[in-house]
Structures are given as structure tokens and as C-alpha cells.
Design a protein around this motif. Structure first.
Motif, PDB file in Angstrom:
ATOM      1  N   ALA A  99      -4.719  11.439   7.743  1.00  0.00           N
ATOM      2  CA  ALA A  99      -4.100  10.881   6.536  1.00  0.00           C
ATOM      3  C   ALA A  99      -4.804   9.592   6.113  1.00  0.00           C
ATOM      4  O   ALA A  99      -5.060   9.365   4.922  1.00  0.00           O
ATOM      5  CB  ALA A  99      -2.615  10.618   6.790  1.00  0.00           C
ATOM      6  N   ALA A 100      -5.152   8.748   7.095  1.00  0.00           N
ATOM      7  CA  ALA A 100      -5.857   7.503   6.781  1.00  0.00           C
ATOM      8  C   ALA A 100      -7.227   7.802   6.166  1.00  0.00           C
ATOM      9  O   ALA A 100      -7.632   7.177   5.176  1.00  0.00           O
ATOM     10  CB  ALA A 100      -6.019   6.659   8.048  1.00  0.00           C
ATOM     11  N   GLY A 101      -7.942   8.772   6.755  1.00  0.00           N
ATOM     12  CA  GLY A 101      -9.241   9.142   6.208  1.00  0.00           C
ATOM     13  C   GLY A 101      -9.129   9.731   4.813  1.00  0.00           C
ATOM     14  O   GLY A 101      -9.968   9.454   3.940  1.00  0.00           O
ATOM     15  N   ALA A 102      -8.083  10.536   4.593  1.00  0.00           N
ATOM     16  CA  ALA A 102      -7.888  11.143   3.275  1.00  0.00           C
ATOM     17  C   ALA A 102      -7.629  10.070   2.215  1.00  0.00           C
ATOM     18  O   ALA A 102      -8.095  10.194   1.074  1.00  0.00           O
ATOM     19  CB  ALA A 102      -6.721  12.123   3.327  1.00  0.00           C
TER      20      ALA A 102
ATOM     21  N   THR B 184      -8.738   0.449   3.054  1.00  0.00           N
ATOM     22  CA  THR B 184      -7.856   1.227   3.938  1.00  0.00           C
ATOM     23  C   THR B 184      -7.744   0.577   5.304  1.00  0.00           C
ATOM     24  O   THR B 184      -6.658   0.499   5.888  1.00  0.00           O
ATOM     25  CB  THR B 184      -8.379   2.662   4.088  1.00  0.00           C
ATOM     26  OG1 THR B 184      -8.582   3.234   2.794  1.00  0.00           O
ATOM     27  CG2 THR B 184      -7.386   3.525   4.846  1.00  0.00           C
ATOM     28  N   MET B 185      -8.866   0.105   5.821  1.00  0.00           N
ATOM     29  CA  MET B 185      -8.872  -0.544   7.136  1.00  0.00           C
ATOM     30  C   MET B 185      -7.961  -1.767   7.148  1.00  0.00           C
ATOM     31  O   MET B 185      -7.181  -1.975   8.085  1.00  0.00           O
ATOM     32  CB  MET B 185     -10.301  -0.950   7.506  1.00  0.00           C
ATOM     33  CG  MET B 185     -10.424  -1.701   8.817  1.00  0.00           C
ATOM     34  SD  MET B 185     -12.106  -2.302   9.101  1.00  0.00           S
ATOM     35  CE  MET B 185     -12.231  -3.557   7.821  1.00  0.00           C
ATOM     36  N   ILE B 186      -8.036  -2.579   6.092  1.00  0.00           N
ATOM     37  CA  ILE B 186      -7.187  -3.774   6.005  1.00  0.00           C
ATOM     38  C   ILE B 186      -5.707  -3.380   5.928  1.00  0.00           C
ATOM     39  O   ILE B 186      -4.853  -3.967   6.598  1.00  0.00           O
ATOM     40  CB  ILE B 186      -7.592  -4.619   4.781  1.00  0.00           C
ATOM     41  CG1 ILE B 186      -8.980  -5.215   4.976  1.00  0.00           C
ATOM     42  CG2 ILE B 186      -6.570  -5.730   4.528  1.00  0.00           C
ATOM     43  CD1 ILE B 186      -9.540  -5.891   3.743  1.00  0.00           C
ATOM     44  N   ALA B 187      -5.410  -2.363   5.119  1.00  0.00           N
ATOM     45  CA  ALA B 187      -4.024  -1.917   4.982  1.00  0.00           C
ATOM     46  C   ALA B 187      -3.487  -1.369   6.305  1.00  0.00           C
ATOM     47  O   ALA B 187      -2.304  -1.567   6.630  1.00  0.00           O
ATOM     48  CB  ALA B 187      -3.932  -0.842   3.894  1.00  0.00           C
ATOM     49  N   LEU B 188      -4.356  -0.707   7.075  1.00  0.00           N
ATOM     50  CA  LEU B 188      -3.898  -0.108   8.333  1.00  0.00           C
ATOM     51  C   LEU B 188      -3.477  -1.155   9.357  1.00  0.00           C
ATOM     52  O   LEU B 188      -2.655  -0.860  10.234  1.00  0.00           O
ATOM     53  CB  LEU B 188      -4.998   0.784   8.920  1.00  0.00           C
ATOM     54  CG  LEU B 188      -5.171   2.154   8.249  1.00  0.00           C
ATOM     55  CD1 LEU B 188      -6.384   2.868   8.810  1.00  0.00           C
ATOM     56  CD2 LEU B 188      -3.916   3.000   8.437  1.00  0.00           C
ATOM     57  N   TYR B 189      -4.017  -2.346   9.273  1.00  0.00           N
ATOM     58  CA  TYR B 189      -3.596  -3.398  10.204  1.00  0.00           C
ATOM     59  C   TYR B 189      -2.093  -3.655  10.061  1.00  0.00           C
ATOM     60  O   TYR B 189      -1.353  -3.715  11.057  1.00  0.00           O
ATOM     61  CB  TYR B 189      -4.385  -4.676   9.960  1.00  0.00           C
ATOM     62  CG  TYR B 189      -4.092  -5.778  10.958  1.00  0.00           C
ATOM     63  CD1 TYR B 189      -4.774  -5.833  12.161  1.00  0.00           C
ATOM     64  CD2 TYR B 189      -3.112  -6.737  10.697  1.00  0.00           C
ATOM     65  CE1 TYR B 189      -4.501  -6.826  13.083  1.00  0.00           C
ATOM     66  CE2 TYR B 189      -2.829  -7.738  11.605  1.00  0.00           C
ATOM     67  CZ  TYR B 189      -3.530  -7.786  12.801  1.00  0.00           C
ATOM     68  OH  TYR B 189      -3.245  -8.770  13.717  1.00  0.00           O
ATOM     69  N   SER B 190      -1.648  -3.787   8.817  1.00  0.00           N
ATOM     70  CA  SER B 190      -0.214  -4.003   8.575  1.00  0.00           C
ATOM     71  C   SER B 190       0.598  -2.762   8.913  1.00  0.00           C
ATOM     72  O   SER B 190       1.712  -2.867   9.466  1.00  0.00           O
ATOM     73  CB  SER B 190       0.014  -4.388   7.104  1.00  0.00           C
ATOM     74  OG  SER B 190      -0.624  -5.608   6.796  1.00  0.00           O
ATOM     75  N   ILE B 191       0.064  -1.591   8.600  1.00  0.00           N
ATOM     76  CA  ILE B 191       0.779  -0.345   8.897  1.00  0.00           C
ATOM     77  C   ILE B 191       0.950  -0.170  10.408  1.00  0.00           C
ATOM     78  O   ILE B 191       2.026   0.227  10.883  1.00  0.00           O
ATOM     79  CB  ILE B 191       0.028   0.853   8.290  1.00  0.00           C
ATOM     80  CG1 ILE B 191       0.107   0.789   6.762  1.00  0.00           C
ATOM     81  CG2 ILE B 191       0.587   2.178   8.807  1.00  0.00           C
ATOM     82  CD1 ILE B 191      -0.764   1.799   6.059  1.00  0.00           C
ATOM     83  N   ASN B 192      -0.084  -0.494  11.169  1.00  0.00           N
ATOM     84  CA  ASN B 192       0.017  -0.375  12.625  1.00  0.00           C
ATOM     85  C   ASN B 192       1.059  -1.330  13.196  1.00  0.00           C
ATOM     86  O   ASN B 192       1.799  -0.981  14.132  1.00  0.00           O
ATOM     87  CB  ASN B 192      -1.352  -0.638  13.269  1.00  0.00           C
ATOM     88  CG  ASN B 192      -2.367   0.438  12.940  1.00  0.00           C
ATOM     89  OD1 ASN B 192      -2.003   1.575  12.644  1.00  0.00           O
ATOM     90  ND2 ASN B 192      -3.638   0.092  12.986  1.00  0.00           N
ATOM     91  N   LEU B 193       1.132  -2.530  12.636  1.00  0.00           N
ATOM     92  CA  LEU B 193       2.175  -3.472  13.062  1.00  0.00           C
ATOM     93  C   LEU B 193       3.559  -2.936  12.719  1.00  0.00           C
ATOM     94  O   LEU B 193       4.513  -3.094  13.491  1.00  0.00           O
ATOM     95  CB  LEU B 193       1.957  -4.830  12.391  1.00  0.00           C
ATOM     96  CG  LEU B 193       0.907  -5.742  13.020  1.00  0.00           C
ATOM     97  CD1 LEU B 193       0.681  -6.975  12.155  1.00  0.00           C
ATOM     98  CD2 LEU B 193       1.338  -6.161  14.429  1.00  0.00           C
ATOM     99  N   ARG B 194       3.684  -2.307  11.560  1.00  0.00           N
ATOM    100  CA  ARG B 194       4.951  -1.713  11.155  1.00  0.00           C
ATOM    101  C   ARG B 194       5.360  -0.595  12.113  1.00  0.00           C
ATOM    102  O   ARG B 194       6.531  -0.466  12.493  1.00  0.00           O
ATOM    103  CB  ARG B 194       4.835  -1.136   9.744  1.00  0.00           C
ATOM    104  CG  ARG B 194       4.976  -2.152   8.638  1.00  0.00           C
ATOM    105  CD  ARG B 194       6.434  -2.437   8.380  1.00  0.00           C
ATOM    106  NE  ARG B 194       6.632  -3.331   7.246  1.00  0.00           N
ATOM    107  CZ  ARG B 194       7.812  -3.677   6.792  1.00  0.00           C
ATOM    108  NH1 ARG B 194       8.908  -3.205   7.383  1.00  0.00           N
ATOM    109  NH2 ARG B 194       7.938  -4.491   5.771  1.00  0.00           N
ATOM    110  N   ILE B 195       4.403   0.237  12.485  1.00  0.00           N
ATOM    111  CA  ILE B 195       4.697   1.377  13.363  1.00  0.00           C
ATOM    112  C   ILE B 195       5.180   0.904  14.728  1.00  0.00           C
ATOM    113  O   ILE B 195       6.184   1.406  15.264  1.00  0.00           O
ATOM    114  CB  ILE B 195       3.445   2.269  13.518  1.00  0.00           C
ATOM    115  CG1 ILE B 195       3.130   2.982  12.197  1.00  0.00           C
ATOM    116  CG2 ILE B 195       3.645   3.311  14.633  1.00  0.00           C
ATOM    117  CD1 ILE B 195       1.814   3.712  12.186  1.00  0.00           C
TER     118      ILE B 195
END
Length: 300
Positions: free
Chosen positions: A72-75, A95-106
Motif C-alpha cells: 500500500a505504501a509503494g502504491a 511518502t517516506m516522511i508521511a510513513l514516519y508519522s503513520i508508524n508512530l500512529r500504528i
């Protein structure tokens, strides 16, 4: 010399990073798509797998969910590029920057421990092997199966269309290939493999951390380039095999460098060692060809 534990630890980590190298091979070599999303999708896979295992999921199902999360991240990265016409490198950085916050959320916090949880490795400890040999055996099977499936995929009609897209997108479109769809699929599969690597890494290390993806792109590139310097990628199978060999050689070189007292290197020198290894992997093949050409001219 390396101890048994250090040697098997290097093999274990090398096999995991072989999956990362597979993903980078798909994006960089097959699609010609510079993708930095992997620095975010690696900890994403770890975070998803860790939280689902803690929630009581079967570890293999949790690992499968991590693969889907990575895809999903790659898509998202590919869609930013294909649909919104954002430069591929910039799209991957966003996407990489956004994933930092998403990973903290998870995870809800910077790191999550799995020391008391069952993982994909747990049933294998009953085989009677040494603790540090179990993960090497399992990850060898995983990477062998992944290599075979990727090899078959790249030889399929979709795989050939994807290779054509990376080689010459304009010609591929002229042949009726939906190049946008191929880019989305390829980058998704690439990050799915990285998500799998992150999930396995978290389970082998007993923890998931939001910063564990820092520098993964460099490690993957070092594995890819180093492997290609050892095994000339004249076919898809050899290219995939080079990814695994390069990752293992990279981790063994790191382990030797850090354990060689005469060099005086420490853990904080890891990035320096990586930079030197990548430089050597890039320069040595060209230097070897140049020397061979000079030798042939002298003989002539």
C-alpha cells in the motif's frame, strides 16, 4: 575472526536485507524508478507485524498483513508519480516522511517489544538446532521461495511488460502496455518485499522501532551493487541471486570490520564502513575492466 554467534547473526541479517535488495532491484533496475519509500516501508512492516502479534494474531498472518501494508505504501508513491505527475524521487520522499508519522500512529509509541510473544521463529526452536541457527534456516527458506517466485513472475507476461516499461516506456506504450499500471504494481511489489523484510527483522530482533528504517535504502543499494560486482547479472535469475549474495557479503564485511581489533572500528563507524563498501563496489568493476583492456592492448 568472527565467533559463531556473530557469523550466524551476519548471515541472518544479510538474508533479511536480501529481501530489501530484491525490492530495490525491482524499482531501480527493472522500472528505473528511484524509490526512497523503503526507509518508511521497512519500519511499517515491522510495526504492523508487531502490533498484530501483540493483538493475538498468528505470526504468519501478521507477516502477510505487513506485506500488504508495504504494498500500500509503494502504491501511494507510484500513484503520486503516475496520477499527480510528481517526480518519482520527490513522491517517494513525501511518502517516506508521511510513513514516519503513520508508524508512530500504528505503534502508539516509538518502539514495541516482542520478547514474550510467539513469532514465526517460535515453532522452529523445537528442531534441536542452536538458537542462532534457527533464524538462518527459516530465512534461507523464505528467501529461496521469494527468489523462485520473483524469477517466475519476471518471466511471466506481466513481468515482461514491467521490464519493457522500465527499459523504454514510450515503446512499451506503443505496444499497448499500460505503463502507469506497471509502475504502480512494480513499486507496490517492491515495497511489499521491504515490508516483509521489516516484519521478519522485528520478529528476529524481538522489537519494532520507528527509526529502524533509517539508512535501509543505502544498505539495499550496497547489497545490490556489491552483488552485481560479484555475479554479473546476465539474466533475471543471476540478478536476483546477486541481490542475496551481495546482502550476505555486505553484512559479513560489516561484521569482520567491527570485530577486527586491528582496525579499531566501533559501532558508530557503521555508516562510514557502508560508504566505503558502496564506493568500492561501484569503482572496482570499472577498474577491473580498464585494467583488462590495458593488458589486452599491451599484448596486441
Amino acid at each position: 575472526m568472527l565467533s559463531n554467534i556473530a557469523f550466524y547473526g551476519a548471515l541472518e541479517t544479510g538474508l533479511i536485507y536480501g529481501l530489501v535488495a530484491f525490492g530495490i532491484y525491482l524499482s531501480f533496475r527493472v522500472l528505473d524508478f528511484p524509490d526512497l519509500t523503503v526507509d518508511g516501508s521497512f519500519p511499517l512492516g515491522a510495526a504492523v507485524a508487531a502490533m498484530l502479534i501483540i493483538a493475538g494474531w498468528n505470526p504468519w498472518l501478521a507477516t502477510g498483513a505487513a506485506i500488504l501494508a508495504g504494498m500500500a505504501a509503494g502504491a501511494v508513491t507510484a500513484l503520486l508519480n503516475v496520477k499527480l505527475k510528481i517526480l518519482n524521487l520527490l513522491a517517494s520522499i513525501l511518502t517516506m516522511i508521511a510513513l514516519y508519522s503513520i508508524n508512530l500512529r500504528i505503534m502508539g509509541r516509538p518502539n514495541v517489544a516482542l520478547l514474550m510473544e510467539d513469532t514465526v521463529l517460535t515453532p522452529w526452536y523445537n528442531l534441536g538446532l542452536e538458537y542462532h541457527q534457527v533464524s538462518v534456516l527459516l530465512f534461507t527458506l523464505v528467501i529461496g521461495a521469494t527468489l523462485f517466485l520473483l524469477w517466475r513472475f519476471m518471466k511471466s507476461e506481466i513481468g515482461l511488460a514491467m521490464r519493457a516499461t522500465g527499459a523504454n516506456a514510450r515503446m512499451a506504450r506503443a505496444q499497448g502496455i499500460a505503463t502507469g499500471g506497471m509502475i504502480i504494481l512494480g513499486v507496490a511489489v517492491s515495497n511489499g518485499l521491504v515490508g516483509l523484510a521489516g516484519a521478519l527483522f522485528a520478529q528476529s530482533q524481538g522489537a519494532a522501532d520507528v527509526t529502524m528504517g533509517v539508512g535501509v535504502i543505502v544498505i539495499g543499494l550496497a547489497s545490490l551493487i556489491g552483488g552485481e560486482a560479484v555475479i554479473t547479472p546476465t539474466s533475471v535469475f543471476r540478478a536476483l541471486l546477486a541481490c542475496v549474495v551481495g546482502a550476505i557479503i555486505y553484512r559479513l564485511a560489516i561484521a569482520f570490520a567491527l570485530n577486527a581489533d586491528v582496525l579499531g572500528l566501533k559501532a558508530q563507524d557503521l555508516n562510514l564502513i557502508t560508504a566505503v563498501l558502496v564506493t568500492l563496489a561501484i569503482v572496482l568493476p570499472g577498474a577491473r575492466v580498464s585494467l583488462m583492456n590495458k593488458f589486452k592492448r599491451r599484448k596486441a
